[in-house]
Design a protein around this motif. Structure first.
Motif, PDB file in Angstrom:
ATOM      1  N   SER A  23       9.318  18.758 -50.811  1.00  0.00           N
ATOM      2  CA  SER A  23       8.252  17.575 -50.939  1.00  0.00           C
ATOM      3  C   SER A  23       6.771  18.092 -50.463  1.00  0.00           C
ATOM      4  CB  SER A  23       8.511  16.277 -50.811  1.00  0.00           C
ATOM      5  OG  SER A  23       8.892  16.197 -49.385  1.00  0.00           O
ATOM      6  N   SER A  61       9.759  16.473 -57.313  1.00  0.00           N
ATOM      7  CA  SER A  61       9.818  15.548 -58.126  1.00  0.00           C
ATOM      8  C   SER A  61      11.013  15.902 -59.333  1.00  0.00           C
ATOM      9  CB  SER A  61       8.559  15.488 -59.064  1.00  0.00           C
ATOM     10  OG  SER A  61       7.494  15.051 -58.095  1.00  0.00           O
ATOM     11  N   GLY A  91       7.122  15.561 -55.374  1.00  0.00           N
ATOM     12  CA  GLY A  91       7.836  14.163 -54.877  1.00  0.00           C
ATOM     13  C   GLY A  91       9.317  14.538 -54.097  1.00  0.00           C
ATOM     14  N   THR A  92       9.916  13.487 -53.931  1.00  0.00           N
ATOM     15  CA  THR A  92      11.058  13.491 -53.108  1.00  0.00           C
ATOM     16  C   THR A  92      12.358  12.792 -53.967  1.00  0.00           C
ATOM     17  OG1 THR A  92       9.810  13.255 -51.236  1.00  0.00           O
ATOM     18  CG2 THR A  92      12.024  13.150 -50.850  1.00  0.00           C
ATOM     19  N   MET A  93      12.688  13.408 -54.854  1.00  0.00           N
ATOM     20  CA  MET A  93      13.820  13.034 -55.829  1.00  0.00           C
ATOM     21  C   MET A  93      15.258  13.567 -55.115  1.00  0.00           C
ATOM     22  SD  MET A  93      12.371  11.055 -57.779  1.00  0.00           S
ATOM     23  CE  MET A  93      13.380  10.566 -59.239  1.00  0.00           C
ATOM     24  N   ARG A 130      11.820   9.691 -46.908  1.00  0.00           N
ATOM     25  CA  ARG A 130      12.480   8.518 -47.854  1.00  0.00           C
ATOM     26  C   ARG A 130      12.501   9.225 -49.239  1.00  0.00           C
ATOM     27  NH1 ARG A 130      13.583   3.524 -46.547  1.00  0.00           N
ATOM     28  NH2 ARG A 130      12.086   3.591 -44.655  1.00  0.00           N
ATOM     29  N   PRO A 131      13.591   9.113 -49.781  1.00  0.00           N
ATOM     30  CA  PRO A 131      13.776   9.773 -51.105  1.00  0.00           C
ATOM     31  C   PRO A 131      13.049   8.506 -52.212  1.00  0.00           C
ATOM     32  CG  PRO A 131      15.937   9.333 -50.016  1.00  0.00           C
ATOM     33  CD  PRO A 131      15.277   8.727 -49.118  1.00  0.00           C
ATOM     34  N   GLN A 132      12.583   9.048 -53.323  1.00  0.00           N
ATOM     35  CA  GLN A 132      11.980   8.073 -54.339  1.00  0.00           C
ATOM     36  C   GLN A 132      12.945   7.586 -55.215  1.00  0.00           C
ATOM     37  OE1 GLN A 132       9.009  11.043 -55.225  1.00  0.00           O
ATOM     38  NE2 GLN A 132       7.407   9.699 -54.372  1.00  0.00           N
ATOM     39  N   ASP A 133      14.065   8.021 -55.197  1.00  0.00           N
ATOM     40  CA  ASP A 133      15.419   7.302 -55.953  1.00  0.00           C
ATOM     41  C   ASP A 133      16.474   7.149 -55.204  1.00  0.00           C
ATOM     42  OD1 ASP A 133      16.208   9.877 -55.232  1.00  0.00           O
ATOM     43  OD2 ASP A 133      16.390  10.815 -57.238  1.00  0.00           O
TER      44      ASP A 133
END
Length: 452
Positions: A23, A61, A91-93, A130-133
């Protein structure tokens, strides 16, 4: 000065996949430190097609597969591929990456060895944020599918998130370091874990057989025995040769919740472990229902307990309404058809699990199924309605209806149900054996002209 031993350890072969957070929060120089950590970790793994196979994916992402378990056959090739990686900086998926790991990276098409070979499947997740999902449900599914997950957090990662990802015990699988430079301190830790025979260094308390896995172990039973829910002791399988066609009908409604759905999966696996499953033995199918009914697998789909448990672990929670009557209709009309693998002259059994009131009538299709010779066990938990359970279950109630106030009772119910099914299988086997003997004697008498 290198912290890495000159020779690889003599640990068991692994299917090992690195799952790397790429990320934008990771700075370029820190990204290089992650590469160094991976390369140093590789030094004590014996990499090769018949030794440890290594794959790597990075994610932002989206998920980007850098190389699969069957891409490279030497450590030098893997190291070069790691050096060539480029930072995604998106991102951080994390949940998406774990899903890809389970559904794609650990498939035989991507180089994972067959489950029957019992090669440990290891995923090492490295993340700094921190995960985005959501990760909790998909990580649980991956672990249930037999993947052992190490979770490494760097910097301000929430420990709760790491624990949701990593396997248990968390003390052996979850690590948090203050910065990327400190990742190197974990090399010796993982060398010890990946190279040790855990059965030799811990008090495993396995009643029969201890099987080492990296940083852990599992207990196994001798042939003719099954592992109890404590994961250590074994019970003799009475009537192990009994044969039935068994269809599970599993409530996947919203009231259950994803965490309890995982416990239901464990319940199914416990029952499966008690059965003699093979092409000529017991066959198992499974339906999940919510607002709609979904066949997860038919009676003819799998021929081993391991394959069935893997399929159960992969089930996706439906999480909507509760149409138990529709599920019973589907079971009666389709699940026990010859097309889906039901066999002639084989006892037919269904285990129906529910945690609440059905939104449709259950009595009509339950009665049709029972009148057609299908034995139904009704299992209810929590807000399940007693009257509905009685309408579903075969008679007598005390042998075919099981209820628990909460999901903590599922293990107890599983043990009682295993015993009951086993006894009935014995009775069925004995009756069928007697009928066969009578038929043969009548045939012999007829051939001897004793009977007209």
């Amino acid at each position: 000065m290198s912290l890495i031993p000159e020779n690889p350890c003599k640990g068991v072969p692994l299917d090992f996949i690195f799952v790397i957070d790429s990320s934008r929060s990771i700075r370029p120089n820190d990204y290089e430190k992650v590469k160094t950590f991976i390369i140093n970790l590789l030094q004590f793994l014996g990499v090769g097609p018949d030794a440890t196979r290594v794959g790597l994916l990075q994610y932002g992402s989206e998920v980007q597969n850098e190389f699969s378990l069957n891409t490279y056959s030497t450590r030098a090739e893997v190291e070069q591929a790691v050096r060539n990686m480029e930072h995604l900086a998106t991102g951080t998926m994390t949940g998406l990456a774990i899903q890809y790991t389970m559904e794609t990276a650990f498939t035989e098409a991507k180089g994972a060895r067959p489950v029957s070979l019992h090669i440990p499947r290891i995923a090492m997740v490295v993340t700094d944020g921190r995960p985005q999902d959501s990760v909790e449900v998909i990580a649980a599914q991956a672990r249930q599918a037999g993947i052992q997950i190490f979770a490494i957090g760097v910097g301000r990662v929430d420990m709760k998130t790491l624990r949701a990802i990593g396997s248990e015990p968390h003390s052996e699988h979850v690590y948090l370091v203050a910065n990327f430079s400190q990742m190197e301190t974990l090399i010796s830790v993982f060398q010890s874990k990946l190279c040790s025979d855990m059965c030799e260094v811990v008090d495993h308390q396995c009643q029969h057989i201890c099987v080492s896995t990296p940083a852990s172990y599992r207990c196994k039973c001798k042939k003719g025995y099954v592992l109890n829910l404590d994961g250590k002791t074994c019970s003799k399988v009475e009537c192990g040769e009994g044969v039935v066609d068994l269809v599970f009908v599993i409530d996947g409604s919203k009231s259950l919740g994803s965490a309890n759905f995982e416990r239901v999966k464990q319940f199914v696996k416990a029952i499966v472990d008690s059965l003699d499953i093979s092409r000529t033995g017991t066959h198992v199918g499974l339906l999940q229902y919510s607002t709609k009914v979904r066949t997860e697998f038919t009676l003819s789909r799998f021929a081993t307990a391991q394959d069935i448990k893997q399929a159960v672990g992969r089930m996706q929670y439906m999480g909507r309404g509760s149409m138990t009557g529709s599920a019973l209709r589907h079971m009666f009309e389709y699940s026990f058809s010859a097309k889906e693998g039901a066999r002639a002259n084989t006892p037919r059994v269904s285990i129906v699990f529910t945690d609440g009131r059905s939104q449709d009538d259950v009595s009509e299709w339950a009665n049709k199924a029972k009148n057609a010779g299908i034995t139904i066990y009704a299992v209810g938990v929590g807000k399940a309605i007693e009257q509905e359970l009685r309408e579903i279950a075969s008679e007598p109630d005390d042998k075919h209806l099981y209820y628990g106030e909460d999901f903590d009772k599922m293990g107890e119910i599983a043990n009682k149900l295993k015993t009951r099914i086993c006894k009935e299988m014995c009775q069925c086997e004995n009756v069928m054996r007697f009928q066969k003997q009578v038929t043969e004697k009548l045939k012999n008498l007829a051939q001897s002209n004793i009977l007209p």
